[in-house]
Design a protein around this motif. Structure first.
Motif, PDB file in Angstrom:
ATOM      1  N   CYS A  73       0.841  -1.187   0.000  1.00 54.90           N
ATOM      2  CA  CYS A  73       0.000   0.000   0.000  1.00 54.90           C
ATOM      3  C   CYS A  73       0.881   1.243   0.000  1.00 54.90           C
ATOM      4  O   CYS A  73       1.781   1.368   0.827  1.00 54.90           O
ATOM      5  CB  CYS A  73      -0.887  -0.005   1.244  1.00 54.90           C
ATOM      6  N   CYS A  76      -0.070   3.293   3.756  1.00 55.31           N
ATOM      7  CA  CYS A  76       0.378   2.831   5.071  1.00 55.31           C
ATOM      8  C   CYS A  76       1.502   1.803   4.991  1.00 55.31           C
ATOM      9  O   CYS A  76       2.044   1.395   6.015  1.00 55.31           O
ATOM     10  CB  CYS A  76      -0.806   2.247   5.849  1.00 55.31           C
ATOM     11  N   GLU A  78       1.300  -1.256   4.161  1.00 57.31           N
ATOM     12  CA  GLU A  78       0.829  -2.622   4.371  1.00 57.31           C
ATOM     13  C   GLU A  78       1.159  -3.494   3.153  1.00 57.31           C
ATOM     14  O   GLU A  78       0.954  -3.085   2.017  1.00 57.31           O
ATOM     15  CB  GLU A  78      -0.703  -2.564   4.576  1.00 57.31           C
ATOM     16  N   CYS A  88      -5.592  -1.904  -0.546  1.00 62.71           N
ATOM     17  CA  CYS A  88      -5.229  -2.022   0.867  1.00 62.71           C
ATOM     18  C   CYS A  88      -6.454  -2.324   1.724  1.00 62.71           C
ATOM     19  O   CYS A  88      -7.471  -1.625   1.629  1.00 62.71           O
ATOM     20  CB  CYS A  88      -4.580  -0.736   1.344  1.00 62.71           C
ATOM     21  N   CYS A  91      -6.703   1.044   4.248  1.00 61.91           N
ATOM     22  CA  CYS A  91      -7.099   2.380   3.765  1.00 61.91           C
ATOM     23  C   CYS A  91      -7.702   2.373   2.360  1.00 61.91           C
ATOM     24  O   CYS A  91      -7.982   3.440   1.816  1.00 61.91           O
ATOM     25  CB  CYS A  91      -5.949   3.359   3.857  1.00 61.91           C
TER      26      CYS A  91
HETATM   27 ZN   LIG Z   1      -2.911   1.121   3.377  1.00 58.19          ZN
END
Ligand SMILES: [Zn+2]
Length: 115
Positions: A73, A76, A78, A88, A91
């Protein structure tokens, strides 16, 4: 075939490197090939075997290290699991490819004479 131009580029890189040494012998090249690099590793190997004849790489082995694609992502950071929806879970941003889309020459192995 685009694998041939890749091999051409690899051989000229090796030649460039070899020219800096006295009596060089290129033993092997290692390339990292991303899953999404658009390179067929089977064709790459065939191209290598045909193309290296008569070059400084005639006796050199080509080692191909496959690299799986990796998504993450951009917001963030991730990591997105392979095969998962490319968005993601936290988010909802669209995932971005962080590796696996390139072909990289990692190493040239060479034996050189006395200077
Ligand atoms: Zn994210």
């Amino acid at each position: 075939m685009h694998e041939y131009s890749i091999v051409g580029a690899l051989v000229s890189r090796a030649e460039e490197e070899a020219r800096r040494h006295a009596d060089p012998r290129v033993l092997g090249l290692r390339v990292r090939v991303g899953e999404l690099a658009g390179v067929d590793t089977g064709l790459l190997r065939t191209a290598w075997d045909l193309f290296r004849e008569g070059t400084c790489c005639a006796e050199a082995e080509l080692e191909i290290a496959p690299e799986p694609a990796c998504w993450g992502c951009p917001g963030c950071g991730e990591a997105i699991a392979p095969g998962a929806v490319l968005r993601c879970p936290r988010c909802a941003l669209p995932a971005r490819l962080c590796r696996g889309d390139a072909l990289v020459l990692e190493r040239i192995e060479m034996e050189v004479g006395d200077v």
